[in-house]
Design an enzyme around this catalytic site. Structure first.
Site, PDB file in Angstrom:
ATOM      1  N   HIS A   1      -4.908   5.711   1.632  1.00  0.00           N
ATOM      2  CA  HIS A   1      -4.659   5.900   0.274  1.00  0.00           C
ATOM      3  C   HIS A   1      -5.626   5.398  -0.870  1.00  0.00           C
ATOM      4  CE1 HIS A   1      -0.792   6.983   2.062  1.00  0.00           C
ATOM      5  NE2 HIS A   1      -0.175   7.340   0.627  1.00  0.00           N
TER       6      HIS A   1
ATOM      7  N   HIS B   1      -0.258  -2.524   3.608  1.00  0.00           N
ATOM      8  CA  HIS B   1      -1.749  -3.054   4.121  1.00  0.00           C
ATOM      9  C   HIS B   1      -1.981  -4.450   3.990  1.00  0.00           C
ATOM     10  CE1 HIS B   1      -3.288   1.132   5.287  1.00  0.00           C
ATOM     11  NE2 HIS B   1      -2.471   1.453   4.266  1.00  0.00           N
TER      12      HIS B   1
END
Length: 266
Positions: free
Chosen positions: A169, A211
């Site tokens: 992303h 993440h």
């Protein structure tokens, strides 16, 4: 008629029962909301003076990365500190998924009103595919496990993702933001909107505990550099038509040569 002592004991038992139920719910919420459950990538960050300076520095940086990532994961679940805004953060997250981007780009490419617009959308589609392949390659090579919080997500059933480095992303946000700033955006307000979207999308990966900080940082740097590669390999309609015509001509020539050889044998 019950005695005051029995009523007091029953009330005390009910209070203890409700308190135990509340404590169980709190423990259950905290256990399911733990950022790093058992088996997560906690790592052993103990160091000794006999280790090389590079190893000591790397372990120190990984410890900081882990600590900062845990501090930023405030929307990891509904019971987190900022769990109330989790649906909004997930909406920002969805704006960076590759499937909607590819569908929208291909649709705009097919519905383009001018050759210039179609050329830009063609290169954006190629850039998205390039980003997807490069991120997948790096993830396969590094094999860094994702935070344990995301291994039980419902979305993991549909989007199988085992590795976290780098953040796809974040790389997509940086690449698309730079692409839009260079090719499509021409006003200051739109530039601010594009940069703000890229920043919020990258931040959402940390708030949702998807993440680690280093995943997002490397993803942003990777996406920024990817646009330079896209710009160098920019595909024009003229080049594409020439390549298609050359390829078609070579295939026709080979087909004709094959027919002549068959006729010669007969």
């Amino acid at each position: 008629m019950s005695s005051p002592g029995s009523r007091r004991n029953s009330c005390r038992g009910a209070a203890c029962g409700s308190r135990a139920t509340l404590e169980y719910q709190v423990r259950r919420r905290s256990s399911t909301c733990s950022y790093f459950a058992s088996g997560a990538q906690t790592g052993d960050f103990s160091v000794s003076l006999s280790q090389p300076i590079f190893t000591v520095t790397l372990r120190f940086l990984l410890a900081i990365d882990l600590w900062l990532s845990k501090r930023l994961g405030v929307c990891a679940c509904e019971g987190s500190a900022w769990g109330s805004i989790r649906p909004l953060v997930r909406l920002v997250e969805f704006s960076g998924h590759v499937i909607p981007w590819l569908i929208g780009t291909v649709y705009t490419l097919l519905r383009g009103r001018s050759v210039e617009e179609q050329e830009i959308m063609l290169n954006l589609a190629l850039a998205l595919i390039l980003d997807l392949l490069l991120v997948r390659l790096v993830k396969t090579l590094v094999r860094r496990r994702m935070p344990a919080q995301n291994r039980s997500e419902i979305l993991s059933t549909f989007f199988v993702e085992r590795y976290s480095f780098p953040s796809g992303h974040a790389s997509r946000a940086a690449m698309c933001a730079r692409f839009f700033l260079a090719q499509l955006v021409d006003t200051d307000s739109m530039r601010l909107l594009v940069v703000g979207w890229a920043a919020l999308l990258s931040l959402s990966r940390l708030l949702l505990a998807r993440h680690y900080v280093t995943d997002v940082g490397f993803g942003l740097a990777m996406g920024y550099c990817q646009y330079s590669l896209v710009e160098r390999l920019w595909v024009t309609w003229d080049w594409l038509q020439d390549a298609l015509l050359i390829g078609l001509g070579e295939r026709l020539n080979r087909a004709y040569d094959g027919l002549w050889m068959i006729d010669g044998k007969h």
